[in-house]
Design a protein around this motif. Sequence first.
Motif: not given
Length: 367
Positions: A61-78
């Motif tokens: 689940s932490w690995h999923a979180g790392l990909i979540g970081e890439y996703l949210i920073e790229e697309y939502a810029r948060i």
Amino acid sequence: EKGGYEHFMLKEIFEQPKSIHDTMRGRLLVDEGVIKMAGIWDHVERFKNANRIIIIACGTSWHAGLIGEYLIEEYARIPVEVEYASEFRYRNPIITDKDVVIAISQSGETADTMAALKLAKEKGAFIYGICNVVDSSIARITDAGSYTHAGPEIGVASTKAFTAQLTILTLIAFKLGKHNGNLGNADFMSLIAELDAIPKKIEEVLNTTHELVQNIAKDFVNATNFLYLGRGYNYPAALEGALKLKEISYIHAEGYPAAEMKHGPIALIDENMPIVIIAPKKGHYDKIVSNVQEIKARKGKVIAVVNKGDQQVSAMADYVIEIPETSECFSPIVASVPLQLLAYYIAVYRGANVDQPRNLAKSVTVE
Ligand code: F6R
């Protein structure tokens, strides 16, 4: 109950077209151009005004979180930080009522994740949950959340829950990005259409790579080490591929961002070192090509996950696994599937108990 499969893990790997589809159902409305997620929408200002998002989880689940970081920073810029729950809770973290915490947990019962959330809650942070088990402890303590509708995951090694977590994180990133204006409408529309087609692509990957991966696995039954390399979105996918192999086959494996190889792990490479390299067309492809050159110069055995029709990496690799092309942000979902199969078959050929690996439990309710 295993539906004709030899193990739950294999059944669950094969369920992914359906589990991803189920996770998107009612949320991704492609024709209307809408992502519907009440848990996000009801608190969208909280997300929009967040100082940062902190993702807390353990293991896969932490690995999923790392990909979540890439996703949210790229697309939502948060801004996003990803923390192991066990580290976060014991290091007196800086956390305020301006922070949003996203907890990711398949079981919803992981003790460290639960304790980290209690701490964040005390400090006034808004808590969002991504859990698979309905009404689990973590689901109950959160302020809002989205269930991954992956269905029960019985195999101890997480597979379909992981890709369902990635699906939810993708939906969240796109929804927040659309709302705060960082993801323009045309890009949003094309990304959601592509997301909608992911279950079909997974189906295709299962059909076209299953036998091939089974054969590759036979050649690595006696391996003692593995390296997994990827860049960008596929760096966490490499970590996850390595974790799957460790857990069920008991072969030592390490995941690394491919560019970090020259800062240490390259010393390990010789003709006995298998290296799984995730190298889709979109996402630092040229850099990966030079990483593969460096590996082959040292006679490492390369198992490459590439896009269909790939030339450069395929020409150098010892084994080639082709997957369909996607935007970079979806590639970890698609690339994870053959890596799950690889870990599965290596473990099966070693005679390991894949559904119940030694020393592991499905939910870790002790810290
Ligand atoms: C790996 C695996 C574990 C879990 C971890 C967190 O295959 O299953 O690493 O991912 O124990 O569990 P959850 O997601 O239930 O909090």
